[in-house]
Design a protein around this motif. Structure first.
Motif, PDB file in Angstrom:
ATOM      1  N   HIS A 165       0.850  -1.265  -0.076  1.00 53.77           N
ATOM      2  CA  HIS A 165       0.011   0.013  -0.038  1.00 53.77           C
ATOM      3  C   HIS A 165       0.910   1.254   0.080  1.00 53.77           C
ATOM      4  CE1 HIS A 165       0.902   0.004   4.232  1.00 53.77           C
ATOM      5  NE2 HIS A 165       0.666  -1.131   4.447  1.00 53.77           N
ATOM      6  N   SER A 166       0.482   2.372   0.113  1.00 55.50           N
ATOM      7  CA  SER A 166       0.889   3.572  -0.233  1.00 55.50           C
ATOM      8  C   SER A 166       2.172   3.924   1.092  1.00 55.50           C
ATOM      9  CB  SER A 166       0.181   4.731  -0.194  1.00 55.50           C
ATOM     10  OG  SER A 166      -0.670   4.844   1.119  1.00 55.50           O
ATOM     11  N   GLY A 167       1.795   3.140   2.171  1.00 49.75           N
ATOM     12  CA  GLY A 167       2.780   3.489   3.421  1.00 49.75           C
ATOM     13  C   GLY A 167       4.076   2.539   3.233  1.00 49.75           C
ATOM     14  N   ASN A 168       3.985   1.316   2.456  1.00 49.11           N
ATOM     15  CA  ASN A 168       5.072   0.210   2.489  1.00 49.11           C
ATOM     16  C   ASN A 168       5.733   0.190   1.091  1.00 49.11           C
ATOM     17  OD1 ASN A 168       3.387  -1.564   1.389  1.00 49.11           O
ATOM     18  ND2 ASN A 168       3.169  -2.629   3.249  1.00 49.11           N
ATOM     19  N   HIS A 169       4.899   0.805   0.053  1.00 50.35           N
ATOM     20  CA  HIS A 169       5.319   0.433  -1.074  1.00 50.35           C
ATOM     21  C   HIS A 169       6.773   0.732  -1.733  1.00 50.35           C
ATOM     22  CE1 HIS A 169       5.663   1.105  -5.657  1.00 50.35           C
ATOM     23  NE2 HIS A 169       4.572   0.072  -5.719  1.00 50.35           N
ATOM     24  N   ARG A 170       7.133   1.821  -1.164  1.00 49.58           N
ATOM     25  CA  ARG A 170       8.451   2.203  -1.649  1.00 49.58           C
ATOM     26  C   ARG A 170       9.492   1.528  -0.949  1.00 49.58           C
ATOM     27  NH1 ARG A 170       9.298   5.799  -5.342  1.00 49.58           N
ATOM     28  NH2 ARG A 170       7.648   7.106  -5.903  1.00 49.58           N
ATOM     29  N   PHE A 171       9.396   1.142   0.321  1.00 51.68           N
ATOM     30  CA  PHE A 171      10.409   0.435   1.088  1.00 51.68           C
ATOM     31  C   PHE A 171      10.395  -0.953   0.403  1.00 51.68           C
ATOM     32  CE2 PHE A 171      11.297  -2.454   4.523  1.00 51.68           C
ATOM     33  CZ  PHE A 171      12.695  -1.886   4.886  1.00 51.68           C
ATOM     34  N   PHE A 172       9.381  -1.677   0.176  1.00 56.40           N
ATOM     35  CA  PHE A 172       9.450  -3.084  -0.262  1.00 56.40           C
ATOM     36  C   PHE A 172       9.728  -3.116  -1.818  1.00 56.40           C
ATOM     37  CE2 PHE A 172       6.951  -3.986   3.565  1.00 56.40           C
ATOM     38  CZ  PHE A 172       7.646  -4.849   4.224  1.00 56.40           C
ATOM     39  N   THR A 173       9.573  -2.291  -2.570  1.00 60.08           N
ATOM     40  CA  THR A 173       9.568  -2.176  -4.237  1.00 60.08           C
ATOM     41  C   THR A 173      10.768  -1.313  -4.729  1.00 60.08           C
ATOM     42  OG1 THR A 173       7.766  -0.684  -4.694  1.00 60.08           O
ATOM     43  CG2 THR A 173       7.197  -2.995  -4.099  1.00 60.08           C
ATOM     44  N   ALA A 174      10.867  -0.209  -3.935  1.00 64.73           N
ATOM     45  CA  ALA A 174      11.703   0.942  -4.718  1.00 64.73           C
ATOM     46  C   ALA A 174      13.094   1.182  -3.882  1.00 64.73           C
ATOM     47  CB  ALA A 174      10.827   2.203  -4.866  1.00 64.73           C
ATOM     48  N   ASN A 175      13.492   0.281  -3.077  1.00 61.08           N
ATOM     49  CA  ASN A 175      14.712   0.438  -2.473  1.00 61.08           C
ATOM     50  C   ASN A 175      14.675   1.825  -1.495  1.00 61.08           C
ATOM     51  OD1 ASN A 175      17.179  -0.998  -2.555  1.00 61.08           O
ATOM     52  ND2 ASN A 175      17.949  -0.613  -4.473  1.00 61.08           N
ATOM     53  N   MET A 176      13.727   1.801  -0.866  1.00 64.43           N
ATOM     54  CA  MET A 176      13.921   3.411  -0.056  1.00 64.43           C
ATOM     55  C   MET A 176      14.336   2.736   1.345  1.00 64.43           C
ATOM     56  SD  MET A 176      10.824   5.810   1.157  1.00 64.43           S
ATOM     57  CE  MET A 176      10.200   4.676   2.416  1.00 64.43           C
ATOM     58  N   SER A 177      15.209   3.565   1.894  1.00 62.31           N
ATOM     59  CA  SER A 177      15.786   3.002   3.097  1.00 62.31           C
ATOM     60  C   SER A 177      14.994   3.656   4.405  1.00 62.31           C
ATOM     61  CB  SER A 177      17.395   3.334   3.310  1.00 62.31           C
ATOM     62  OG  SER A 177      17.376   4.945   3.142  1.00 62.31           O
ATOM     63  N   LEU A 178      14.939   3.003   5.574  1.00 69.76           N
ATOM     64  CA  LEU A 178      14.120   3.279   6.777  1.00 69.76           C
ATOM     65  C   LEU A 178      15.229   3.136   7.836  1.00 69.76           C
ATOM     66  CD1 LEU A 178      10.569   1.780   6.052  1.00 69.76           C
ATOM     67  CD2 LEU A 178      11.322   4.321   6.335  1.00 69.76           C
ATOM     68  N   THR A 179      15.117   4.011   8.736  1.00 72.47           N
ATOM     69  CA  THR A 179      15.828   3.896  10.169  1.00 72.47           C
ATOM     70  C   THR A 179      14.987   2.738  11.005  1.00 72.47           C
ATOM     71  OG1 THR A 179      16.719   5.994  10.118  1.00 72.47           O
ATOM     72  CG2 THR A 179      16.645   4.833  12.207  1.00 72.47           C
TER      73      THR A 179
END
Length: 211
Positions: A165-179
């Motif tokens: 969904h919009s809240g997790n899409h970029r983390f799981f699919t687009a290589n976005m990093s999170l602390t």
């Protein structure tokens, strides 16, 4: 408020089954009293920090949304609390992985780390049975944590799919990093690669991401 976005339920169930409640209470009181008296602070996760984490009412998943398995998730937060107390009481403070690899000890079963994580191989059509590997730099090394998608607080669906969904899409699919921060089982140090599997991962709700 920060929240727990990942708990390895299978590991926590196994470790929780080994806990002796009476001994846990005695050791906890002794160690917490000593740490409160000395005010000792260091990198990693101390027993005092474990108590501080759960004293604030941290949850498995965000507080602001209606969650599936709400009672089950609350039970796992309590199990995790007792497991972490036991680990810290039995093994001493859980060291940060950066200190472990720098010292060359590598005799710690459990390690702690806070850092910038990303999904090693982005996913496009995930299922709850899939495993993703999170990577994070640790000095001149890279930490690899293998995570089962089914144990993330948001995403698993009853039909076996994993909801992007919009809240997790970029983390799981687009290589976005999170602390993220958490305790993991140290599996192996192989040259510049450090391999582990987490007991839990914690995320700041202020990030706006939902895992």
């Amino acid at each position: 408020m920060d929240y727990i976005c990942y708990i390895s339920r299978s590991k926590i169930d196994s470790l929780y089954a080994q806990i002796a409640p009476d001994a846990l209470g005695e050791v906890t009181e002794q160690v917490v009293t000593e740490q409160a008296r000395t005010g000792e602070l260091q990198a990693g996760l101390s027993l005092w920090k474990v108590f501080s984490l759960f004293k604030g009412g941290i949850t498995y998943g965000r507080k602001s949304v209606i969650q599936r398995e709400r009672k089950v998730k609350a039970a796992y937060v309590e199990k995790l609390r007792e497991v972490l107390i036991t680990i810290a009481a039995d093994h001493g403070d859980v060291p940060d992985i950066s200190d472990v690899v720098t010292s060359g000890r590598q005799d710690s079963v459990y390690c702690f780390h806070r850092g910038s994580f990303r999904v090693e191989t982005p996913v496009s059509d995930p299922r709850v049975g899939d495993v993703v590997t999170l990577t994070c730099p640790v000095g001149d090394r890279t930490l690899y944590l293998d995570c089962s998608l089914r144990y993330f607080s948001e995403g698993p669906e009853p039909d076996g799919s994993f909801l992007l969904h919009s809240g997790n899409h970029r983390f799981f699919t687009a290589n976005m990093s999170l602390t993220l921060e958490g305790v993991f089982v140290l599996l192996q140090v192989e040259g510049e690669k450090v391999f582990g599997t987490p007991l839990y991962l914690q995320l700041s709700a202020a990030s706006g991401i939902a895992l």
